[in-house]
Design a protein around this motif. Structure first.
Motif, PDB file in Angstrom:
ATOM      1  N   VAL A   1       0.862  -1.182   0.000  1.00 23.40           N
ATOM      2  CA  VAL A   1       0.000   0.000   0.000  1.00 23.40           C
ATOM      3  C   VAL A   1       0.899   1.232   0.000  1.00 23.40           C
ATOM      4  O   VAL A   1       2.128   1.138  -0.003  1.00 23.40           O
ATOM      5  CB  VAL A   1      -0.949   0.006   1.221  1.00 23.40           C
ATOM      6  CG1 VAL A   1      -1.992  -1.086   1.103  1.00 23.40           C
ATOM      7  CG2 VAL A   1      -0.166  -0.131   2.524  1.00 23.40           C
ATOM      8  N   ASP A   2       0.278   2.415   0.020  1.00 25.36           N
ATOM      9  CA  ASP A   2       1.060   3.651  -0.048  1.00 25.36           C
ATOM     10  C   ASP A   2       1.541   4.144   1.309  1.00 25.36           C
ATOM     11  O   ASP A   2       2.448   4.964   1.380  1.00 25.36           O
ATOM     12  CB  ASP A   2       0.222   4.748  -0.723  1.00 25.36           C
ATOM     13  CG  ASP A   2      -0.084   4.401  -2.173  1.00 25.36           C
ATOM     14  OD1 ASP A   2       0.872   4.114  -2.917  1.00 25.36           O
ATOM     15  OD2 ASP A   2      -1.273   4.387  -2.542  1.00 25.36           O
ATOM     16  N   GLY A   3       0.940   3.676   2.373  1.00 25.99           N
ATOM     17  CA  GLY A   3       1.370   4.085   3.701  1.00 25.99           C
ATOM     18  C   GLY A   3       0.714   3.223   4.758  1.00 25.99           C
ATOM     19  O   GLY A   3      -0.452   2.839   4.625  1.00 25.99           O
ATOM     20  N   SER A   4       1.482   2.891   5.807  1.00 22.22           N
ATOM     21  CA  SER A   4       0.922   2.049   6.859  1.00 22.22           C
ATOM     22  C   SER A   4       1.702   2.246   8.149  1.00 22.22           C
ATOM     23  O   SER A   4       2.925   2.395   8.138  1.00 22.22           O
ATOM     24  CB  SER A   4       0.967   0.572   6.450  1.00 22.22           C
ATOM     25  OG  SER A   4       0.441  -0.247   7.471  1.00 22.22           O
ATOM     26  N   PHE A   5       0.973   2.240   9.251  1.00 17.74           N
ATOM     27  CA  PHE A   5       1.581   2.294  10.579  1.00 17.74           C
ATOM     28  C   PHE A   5       0.698   1.490  11.523  1.00 17.74           C
ATOM     29  O   PHE A   5      -0.536   1.535  11.434  1.00 17.74           O
ATOM     30  CB  PHE A   5       1.703   3.733  11.083  1.00 17.74           C
ATOM     31  CG  PHE A   5       2.227   3.825  12.493  1.00 17.74           C
ATOM     32  CD1 PHE A   5       3.580   3.677  12.754  1.00 17.74           C
ATOM     33  CD2 PHE A   5       1.362   4.031  13.561  1.00 17.74           C
ATOM     34  CE1 PHE A   5       4.068   3.745  14.057  1.00 17.74           C
ATOM     35  CE2 PHE A   5       1.838   4.101  14.863  1.00 17.74           C
ATOM     36  CZ  PHE A   5       3.199   3.956  15.109  1.00 17.74           C
ATOM     37  N   SER A   6       1.328   0.744  12.433  1.00 18.53           N
ATOM     38  CA  SER A   6       0.553  -0.067  13.374  1.00 18.53           C
ATOM     39  C   SER A   6       1.251  -0.116  14.725  1.00 18.53           C
ATOM     40  O   SER A   6       2.472   0.053  14.816  1.00 18.53           O
ATOM     41  CB  SER A   6       0.375  -1.496  12.842  1.00 18.53           C
ATOM     42  OG  SER A   6       1.623  -2.164  12.755  1.00 18.53           O
ATOM     43  N   TRP A   7       0.465  -0.340  15.760  1.00 20.07           N
ATOM     44  CA  TRP A   7       1.027  -0.653  17.073  1.00 20.07           C
ATOM     45  C   TRP A   7       0.099  -1.648  17.757  1.00 20.07           C
ATOM     46  O   TRP A   7      -1.111  -1.648  17.547  1.00 20.07           O
ATOM     47  CB  TRP A   7       1.268   0.591  17.926  1.00 20.07           C
ATOM     48  CG  TRP A   7       0.062   1.396  18.294  1.00 20.07           C
ATOM     49  CD1 TRP A   7      -0.517   2.385  17.570  1.00 20.07           C
ATOM     50  CD2 TRP A   7      -0.697   1.286  19.509  1.00 20.07           C
ATOM     51  NE1 TRP A   7      -1.596   2.912  18.240  1.00 20.07           N
ATOM     52  CE2 TRP A   7      -1.730   2.256  19.431  1.00 20.07           C
ATOM     53  CE3 TRP A   7      -0.614   0.487  20.637  1.00 20.07           C
ATOM     54  CZ2 TRP A   7      -2.665   2.431  20.445  1.00 20.07           C
ATOM     55  CZ3 TRP A   7      -1.551   0.662  21.653  1.00 20.07           C
ATOM     56  CH2 TRP A   7      -2.550   1.622  21.556  1.00 20.07           C
TER      57      TRP A   7
END
Length: 299
Positions: A240-246
């Motif tokens: 994808v073009d952008g991703s962030f997780s916690w």
């Protein structure tokens, strides 16, 4: 020897008789030992401390732990379909808790640990919209009170490899210790969302992966009880073009004699991913959070 002497000093006579009997018994015991009828005590066994049945397994050995789980999370956040507008999942009652299968497999050898885990969150229902929004695609605009049928299939699979870096035994408690692991790995996601209104259908599917790093802490307690927490953050947007997780998990465990037991805990997984640009942008900014229960099997 007169009777008065016996009355005054009889205690001494009795003490001498007892000492003689004790010496005679010791002499007989020594004789039996010399003749081989009595095995001498093993110095190693005499000096070795007794092993507590609740003592944790030697961390240098290989072990496997399998945890089939049932997770009861609710979805919280926002979604934007391609060609549509951002809407809160509460608008369509997508925030209702849903019983979901999950699981974890851990393989530990020495100071290294290899872990696999995953979940599947699937929901299909219909609701009246609480707010107006654009559903995108052929579904068009949704007004307050419009009926919307939705279907969401959302899951993830994770692999990580960790290293035991620190162990702190608590003072005056041989069977209580705190252990710290550092780990790194990747989490792959798959999502398929479909909205249907009286005007038509809007759907989108996405697959992506995040690289992640994290820390795990375990508190080993007597009688098979334990407390574990793990925290990690991820990103990288592969697919994808952008991703962030916690992700954070806190769990309480009880295991009977290091064989089988139960685990109860709470997990919160937050994911923000963006795919496409402009009118074709898809955004999924949501968190899954809820209690889980598991059966713990060790071998």
């Amino acid at each position: 020897m007169n009777s008065r002497f016996l009355r005054d000093h009889g205690w001494a006579a009795r003490a001498c008789a007892a000492a003689w009997a004790l010496c005679a018994g010791a002499t007989r015991g020594d004789a039996e030992l010399l003749e081989g009828r009595v095995e001498p005590p093993d110095p190693a066994s005499a000096s070795a401390p007794a092993q507590s049945p609740d003592a944790p397994a030697d961390p240098r050995t290989w072990s496997v732990q399998f945890e089939p789980q049932m997770w009861f999370p609710a979805l919280r956040g926002d979604i934007e379909m391609p060609g549509g507008s951002l809407f809160d999942v509460e608008t369509l009652d997508l925030d209702e808790p849903e019983l979901s299968p999950a699981g974890e497999l851990s393989i530990r050898g020495g100071d290294w640990i290899f872990q696999f885990n995953g979940f599947a969150f699937d929901v299909e229902a219909a609701s009246r919209a609480d707010d107006a929004f654009a559903a995108g695609g052929g579904a068009g605009a949704v007004a307050v009170g419009d009926r919307v049928e939705y279907e969401l299939d959302y899951g993830a699979f994770e692999f990580n490899m960790g290293k035991h870096v620190w162990s702190v035994p608590l003072k005056d408690a041989d069977d209580v210790a705190v252990d710290f692991d550092l780990y790194a790995g990747a989490r792959a996601y798959a999502l398929d969302l479909r909205l249907e209104t009286g005007s038509g259908v809007s759907s989108h599917d996405a697959q992506w992966a995040d690289a992640l790093v994290g820390m795990r802490m375990r508190l080993d307690l007597p009688h098979g009880f334990g407390l574990e927490t793990a925290v990690d953050v991820g990103g990288g947007a592969f697919g994808v073009d952008g991703s962030f997780s916690w992700d954070i998990t806190v769990a309480f465990t009880w295991v009977y004699e290091n064989t089988a037991g139960i685990e109860i805990g709470f997990r919160h997984l937050s994911v923000d991913t963006v795919e496409g640009e402009g009118a074709e942008e898809f955004e999924f900014d949501n968190a899954l959070a809820g209690l889980f229960g598991a059966v713990v099997i060790r071998f």
